[in-house]
Scaffold this motif. Structure first.
Motif, PDB file in Angstrom:
ATOM      1  N   ALA A  87      33.142  17.568  47.241  1.00  0.00           N
ATOM      2  CA  ALA A  87      32.069  16.747  47.817  1.00  0.00           C
ATOM      3  C   ALA A  87      30.843  17.613  48.120  1.00  0.00           C
ATOM      4  CB  ALA A  87      32.565  16.052  49.079  1.00  0.00           C
ATOM      5  N   ILE A  88      31.068  18.838  48.578  1.00  0.00           N
ATOM      6  CA  ILE A  88      29.955  19.756  48.837  1.00  0.00           C
ATOM      7  C   ILE A  88      29.282  20.153  47.527  1.00  0.00           C
ATOM      8  CG2 ILE A  88      29.408  22.105  49.615  1.00  0.00           C
ATOM      9  CD1 ILE A  88      31.581  21.671  51.788  1.00  0.00           C
ATOM     10  N   LYS A  89      30.085  20.427  46.519  1.00  0.00           N
ATOM     11  CA  LYS A  89      29.547  20.770  45.202  1.00  0.00           C
ATOM     12  C   LYS A  89      28.649  19.657  44.661  1.00  0.00           C
ATOM     13  CE  LYS A  89      31.069  21.550  40.432  1.00  0.00           C
ATOM     14  NZ  LYS A  89      32.257  21.615  39.523  1.00  0.00           N
ATOM     15  N   ASN A  90      29.063  18.413  44.881  1.00  0.00           N
ATOM     16  CA  ASN A  90      28.306  17.261  44.384  1.00  0.00           C
ATOM     17  C   ASN A  90      27.269  16.762  45.374  1.00  0.00           C
ATOM     18  OD1 ASN A  90      29.723  17.089  41.889  1.00  0.00           O
ATOM     19  ND2 ASN A  90      31.444  16.125  42.939  1.00  0.00           N
ATOM     20  N   GLN A  91      27.016  17.564  46.418  1.00  0.00           N
ATOM     21  CA  GLN A  91      25.979  17.303  47.424  1.00  0.00           C
ATOM     22  C   GLN A  91      26.207  15.997  48.184  1.00  0.00           C
ATOM     23  OE1 GLN A  91      22.259  17.709  45.245  1.00  0.00           O
ATOM     24  NE2 GLN A  91      22.346  19.934  45.394  1.00  0.00           N
ATOM     25  N   LYS A  92      27.470  15.626  48.352  1.00  0.00           N
ATOM     26  CA  LYS A  92      27.812  14.471  49.182  1.00  0.00           C
ATOM     27  C   LYS A  92      28.101  14.896  50.613  1.00  0.00           C
ATOM     28  CE  LYS A  92      29.672  11.789  45.313  1.00  0.00           C
ATOM     29  NZ  LYS A  92      30.868  11.133  44.721  1.00  0.00           N
ATOM     30  N   LEU A  93      28.335  16.188  50.797  1.00  0.00           N
ATOM     31  CA  LEU A  93      28.531  16.797  52.110  1.00  0.00           C
ATOM     32  C   LEU A  93      27.727  18.090  52.154  1.00  0.00           C
ATOM     33  CD1 LEU A  93      32.372  16.719  52.958  1.00  0.00           C
ATOM     34  CD2 LEU A  93      30.611  15.175  53.807  1.00  0.00           C
ATOM     35  N   ALA A  94      27.437  18.557  53.370  1.00  0.00           N
ATOM     36  CA  ALA A  94      26.795  19.857  53.559  1.00  0.00           C
ATOM     37  C   ALA A  94      27.563  20.624  54.624  1.00  0.00           C
ATOM     38  CB  ALA A  94      25.347  19.684  53.989  1.00  0.00           C
ATOM     39  N   ILE A 127      31.009  20.461  59.200  1.00  0.00           N
ATOM     40  CA  ILE A 127      32.002  20.422  58.124  1.00  0.00           C
ATOM     41  C   ILE A 127      32.642  21.801  57.964  1.00  0.00           C
ATOM     42  CG2 ILE A 127      32.341  20.102  55.640  1.00  0.00           C
ATOM     43  CD1 ILE A 127      31.921  17.495  57.184  1.00  0.00           C
ATOM     44  N   LYS A 128      31.858  22.859  58.104  1.00  0.00           N
ATOM     45  CA  LYS A 128      32.406  24.207  57.967  1.00  0.00           C
ATOM     46  C   LYS A 128      33.449  24.491  59.038  1.00  0.00           C
ATOM     47  CE  LYS A 128      31.121  29.011  57.166  1.00  0.00           C
ATOM     48  NZ  LYS A 128      30.008  29.970  56.987  1.00  0.00           N
ATOM     49  N   GLN A 129      33.175  24.084  60.291  1.00  0.00           N
ATOM     50  CA  GLN A 129      34.156  24.259  61.367  1.00  0.00           C
ATOM     51  C   GLN A 129      35.475  23.565  61.040  1.00  0.00           C
ATOM     52  OE1 GLN A 129      31.574  22.827  64.760  1.00  0.00           O
ATOM     53  NE2 GLN A 129      32.736  24.398  65.863  1.00  0.00           N
ATOM     54  N   GLN A 148      37.989  11.367  56.634  1.00  0.00           N
ATOM     55  CA  GLN A 148      37.238  10.219  57.167  1.00  0.00           C
ATOM     56  C   GLN A 148      35.775  10.312  56.748  1.00  0.00           C
ATOM     57  OE1 GLN A 148      38.878   7.996  59.338  1.00  0.00           O
ATOM     58  NE2 GLN A 148      37.120   6.645  59.616  1.00  0.00           N
ATOM     59  N   THR A 149      35.210  11.514  56.824  1.00  0.00           N
ATOM     60  CA  THR A 149      33.801  11.711  56.488  1.00  0.00           C
ATOM     61  C   THR A 149      33.549  11.524  54.996  1.00  0.00           C
ATOM     62  OG1 THR A 149      33.632  13.312  58.306  1.00  0.00           O
ATOM     63  CG2 THR A 149      31.870  13.325  56.670  1.00  0.00           C
ATOM     64  N   ILE A 150      34.466  12.001  54.176  1.00  0.00           N
ATOM     65  CA  ILE A 150      34.296  11.909  52.724  1.00  0.00           C
ATOM     66  C   ILE A 150      34.417  10.483  52.217  1.00  0.00           C
ATOM     67  CG2 ILE A 150      35.360  12.538  50.501  1.00  0.00           C
ATOM     68  CD1 ILE A 150      36.137  15.221  51.855  1.00  0.00           C
ATOM     69  N   ALA A 151      35.430   9.752  52.706  1.00  0.00           N
ATOM     70  CA  ALA A 151      35.750   8.435  52.116  1.00  0.00           C
ATOM     71  C   ALA A 151      35.447   7.247  53.019  1.00  0.00           C
ATOM     72  CB  ALA A 151      37.224   8.411  51.720  1.00  0.00           C
ATOM     73  N   GLN A 154      40.738   6.604  56.484  1.00  0.00           N
ATOM     74  CA  GLN A 154      41.900   7.384  56.061  1.00  0.00           C
ATOM     75  C   GLN A 154      42.518   6.802  54.798  1.00  0.00           C
ATOM     76  OE1 GLN A 154      42.891  10.385  57.597  1.00  0.00           O
ATOM     77  NE2 GLN A 154      40.894  10.025  58.549  1.00  0.00           N
ATOM     78  N   LYS A 155      42.639   5.477  54.740  1.00  0.00           N
ATOM     79  CA  LYS A 155      43.245   4.849  53.555  1.00  0.00           C
ATOM     80  C   LYS A 155      42.437   5.159  52.296  1.00  0.00           C
ATOM     81  CE  LYS A 155      44.733   0.516  51.427  1.00  0.00           C
ATOM     82  NZ  LYS A 155      44.086   0.871  50.147  1.00  0.00           N
ATOM     83  N   ALA A 156      41.109   5.033  52.406  1.00  0.00           N
ATOM     84  CA  ALA A 156      40.268   5.292  51.241  1.00  0.00           C
ATOM     85  C   ALA A 156      40.387   6.746  50.793  1.00  0.00           C
ATOM     86  CB  ALA A 156      38.809   4.958  51.564  1.00  0.00           C
ATOM     87  N   PHE A 157      40.528   7.662  51.755  1.00  0.00           N
ATOM     88  CA  PHE A 157      40.663   9.061  51.396  1.00  0.00           C
ATOM     89  C   PHE A 157      42.009   9.335  50.737  1.00  0.00           C
ATOM     90  CE2 PHE A 157      41.536  13.588  52.352  1.00  0.00           C
ATOM     91  CZ  PHE A 157      40.480  14.133  51.628  1.00  0.00           C
TER      92      PHE A 157
END
Length: 431
Positions: A87-94, A127-129, A148-151, A154-157
């Motif tokens: 997700a970080i690689k695809n810039q969806k998270l930082a 996110i790093k923590q 939870q943050t990515i998807a 919990q179910k979606a993740f």
């Protein structure tokens, strides 16, 4: 007379070819080797299942019940980490993005029976923590918050995790939680319609595939998994994190003979003590998995003792030999080319490859999986696969228990002759 004999032979060959195409050729299917058990009698491990592989090629060096599906506990977190890094690689998270936990996650994160950092309601965490806490402290709440943050839930993740392992060819995985706790232990975040006692399960082989993909796609993960200690800071409060991988330098099971720098432990009542480890040895990277080791209590080092025994076997019984891209293999330096400008084309390895050569005093030999190829051929084109043996012992891999395939490429181009030349060669021979 010579001319008529040439024509006669050509006609007979042509009729035979037409007959073969019309009737179809029957070939015996290769007998599948047992990839679940390989060199099992060479070292006795007190675990339910185990495997050792080369991280890059997937060469199997040892396997015991490696296809048996068993609970994986917190080794699950490697999949959560993979999706986080993706997700970080695809810039969806930082890395510096701040997120807050839900009430359900906070409840898990503050349960003293689980490994955790104590996330607080209303507090924000980067996110790093959370990533560091997931890998070092094996923090369950942190892993759940990443999912939870990515998807979004919990179910979606969990559904994303299931989809990812299928992409890797893992078919029998059972995944219900982002952290590895039994389904019922995550409260309201339990996967719906599933028994509360259900646990994430995979085989040792599957876990090796997870580790292999994680290291290959995101080698920077080792910069964190190698850390024995790190502080988790939360608004003036500091939690001292200690890695559950006791084989790291500075921890109780460290041994300079096995300079392990990852990856992840896992423990539940059903799983016993599990550990997927990795180490660089003689310029090659090894991945080991042990599952279902003894677990008397939280001080039992059994999984690391079994890992050392497995690594010692590999270090003693194998010698990693690295070939550069383009290297030619003795005895198979070229391949015959049908209808080519040249009768043969020189071959070499498609890419840099390490083969763990058994220390048995026998010569490591390569064989190509085909004898001829049709022109035209471009330089660098993959034209077949090498397979290796040490004496009569096949070199096998995760993807092929009958032999490890290593791609062979053409070292030069070889054009195709025109129709008239092909007819001339068919009738009169020569090139």
């Amino acid at each position: 007379m010579f001319f008529s004999k040439k024509i006669k032979r050509a006609v007979i060959s042509l009729v035979a070819l037409i007959s073969l195409v019309s009737c179809g050729a029957t070939f015996s299917a290769p007998v599948k080797a047992d990839g679940a058990n390989y060199q099992t009698d060479q070292v006795k491990l007190n675990v339910k299942s185990a495997i050792a592989i080369d991280s890059n090629s997937g060469q199997v060096l040892y396997a015991k019940n490696a296809d048996k599906t068993l609970p994986i506990a917190s080794m699950t977190k490697l999949m959560t980490v993979y999706l986080t890094l993706n997700a970080i690689k695809n810039q969806k998270l930082a890395w510096d993005q701040k997120v807050k936990p839900t009430a359900s996650i906070v409840k898990v994160a503050n349960n003293a029976e689980y490994s955790n950092v104590p996330l607080k309601m209303g507090h924000s965490y980067t996110i790093k923590q959370l990533y560091q806490a997931t890998l070092i402290e094996s923090a369950n709440g942190a892993a759940m918050l990443l999912g939870q943050t990515i998807a979004g839930s919990q179910k979606a993740f969990i559904d994303q995790m299931r989809s990812q392992v299928k992409k890797w060819g893992i078919k029998d995985a059972k995944i219900y939680t982002a952290c590895g706790l039994p389904n019922g232990n995550v409260g309201k975040d339990a996967y719906p319609g599933v028994n509360k006692n259900a646990e994430n399960s995979m085989s040792a082989k599957d876990m090796a595939i997870v580790g292999q993909n994680l290291i290959q796609d995101f080698p920077e993960v080792l910069d964190t998994t190698k850390l024995a200690h790190l502080d988790f800071k939360d608004q003036g409060h500091t939690t001292k994190m200690a890695n559950f991988n006791w084989m790291l330098k500075g921890l109780s099971q460290y041994d300079q003979t096995y300079p392990v720098d990852g990856l992840k432990t896992g423990t539940t009542d059903a799983a016993g003590a599990c550990f997927i480890g990795t180490v660089n040895h003689a310029g090659a990277r090894l991945i080991t998995v042990v599952m279902g080791a003894r677990h008397k209590d939280g001080t039992d080092p059994a999984r690391f003792m079994q890992t050392k025994k497995l690594m010692n076997y590999v270090f003693t019984k194998y010698r990693p030999v690295t070939f550069n891209a383009g290297s030619q293999m003795a005895g198979v330096k070229n391949i015959k080319v049908t209808d080519g400008d040249n009768a043969t084309t020189n071959l070499g390895l498609k890419e840099k490859t390490t083969i763990w050569d058994p220390a048995d005093g026998k010569t490591l030999v390569a064989k190509l999986n085909k004898q001829t190829i049709e022109a035209p051929i471009t330089k660098g084109q993959v034209v077949g696969n090498y397979q290796f043996k040490s004496g009569n012992e096949k070199i096998v891999s995760l993807s092929n228990p009958n032999g490890m395939n290593v791609k062979a490429k053409a070292l030069a181009a070889n054009g195709k002759v025109n129709f008239f030349v092909r007819i001339w060669r068919m009738l009169f021979g020569g090139r």
